[in-house]
Design an enzyme around this catalytic site. Sequence first.
Site, PDB file in Angstrom:
ATOM      1  N   LEU A 187      11.544   1.368   6.988  1.00 16.67           N
ATOM      2  CA  LEU A 187      10.832   1.709   5.762  1.00 16.67           C
ATOM      3  C   LEU A 187      11.487   2.940   5.137  1.00 16.67           C
ATOM      4  O   LEU A 187      11.716   3.934   5.831  1.00 16.67           O
ATOM      5  CB  LEU A 187       9.360   2.008   6.062  1.00 16.67           C
ATOM      6  CG  LEU A 187       8.514   2.356   4.833  1.00 16.67           C
ATOM      7  CD1 LEU A 187       8.252   1.106   4.004  1.00 16.67           C
ATOM      8  CD2 LEU A 187       7.204   3.018   5.234  1.00 16.67           C
ATOM      9  N   TYR A 195       0.831  -1.203   0.000  1.00 19.86           N
ATOM     10  CA  TYR A 195       0.000   0.000   0.000  1.00 19.86           C
ATOM     11  C   TYR A 195       0.861   1.248   0.000  1.00 19.86           C
ATOM     12  O   TYR A 195       2.058   1.197   0.289  1.00 19.86           O
ATOM     13  CB  TYR A 195      -0.945   0.013   1.209  1.00 19.86           C
ATOM     14  CG  TYR A 195      -0.294   0.412   2.504  1.00 19.86           C
ATOM     15  CD1 TYR A 195      -0.446   1.702   3.007  1.00 19.86           C
ATOM     16  CD2 TYR A 195       0.489  -0.482   3.225  1.00 19.86           C
ATOM     17  CE1 TYR A 195       0.154   2.083   4.197  1.00 19.86           C
ATOM     18  CE2 TYR A 195       1.099  -0.113   4.416  1.00 19.86           C
ATOM     19  CZ  TYR A 195       0.930   1.168   4.897  1.00 19.86           C
ATOM     20  OH  TYR A 195       1.546   1.555   6.065  1.00 19.86           O
TER      21      TYR A 195
END
Length: 285
Positions: free
Chosen positions: A206, A32
């Site tokens: 991330l 996503y």
Amino acid sequence: MSIVYLNGEYLPMEEAKISPMDRGFLFGDGIYEVVPSYNGKLVGFGPHIDRMDNGLAAIDIQLDYSHDQWREIATSLSEKNGAGNLGIYFHVSRGADSKRSHAYPEGVSATVFAFAFEIPPEPVADRNVVKPYKVSTTQDLRWKRCNIKSTALLGNVMHYQHGHSEGSGETILFNERGEMTEGSAVNAYIIKDGKVITSPLDEQILPGITRLILLDVLRKDGSIPVEERVVTMQELRNADEVWITSSSKEVAPVIEVDGKAVGDGKVGDIWEKAQALFSAHKYNY
């Protein structure tokens, strides 16, 4: 009524249907992205889509959507939902199979879903009006591929809830060596002696798009030194300033870690300058 995108069609949220056999539902098998949009202007669109493409490739989901197609979806969702301050959420799962099996199925089509949701107004680089954060810390117990923006977010959710239960707005994580990794939904930074220091990218972290833009902007401006290196939790607790970044928060100041004040307990002047630089250049990416 909110209008969403599902597999090539725009329709009211209430009419969007996804199979209970979808692997996104059964396994969290998907990728996503969330792209901020202020009055129709997208922030970091290109890097967001590049990261999504990298994530899809990493878990071997085949999807032939171009940057232009994703941009058209984002623009259409913004227009159909009143523009304003919106987050554009993209969600791609492997799709629905006829049975539940851990192995990647063959011959299934990816499920592509997107919707828009309201986000706060653009952050302002003013220490007198910004809402600073208080954070908690805990050991990072998530999986070992945090560089993939997977929809399987239970580990992040549990860490976020840890901070929420303690009255904090975020949780900053550390590994088994006592080194800062990131937050449950943010990247993290310390400022010491005028220098911005953040953990280097690896499988623990991330690659945040706000992080990418911020570091690039600071390096090009040159007035605030930047260093990517291992940060210990002791350094975090002794920092002059602490920041967290995400697409929804941009560059957010932290004034308290585990109940103890950061620096003098006030929003720092380096944060104010960094947020101003970020605001001036964020639409260029």
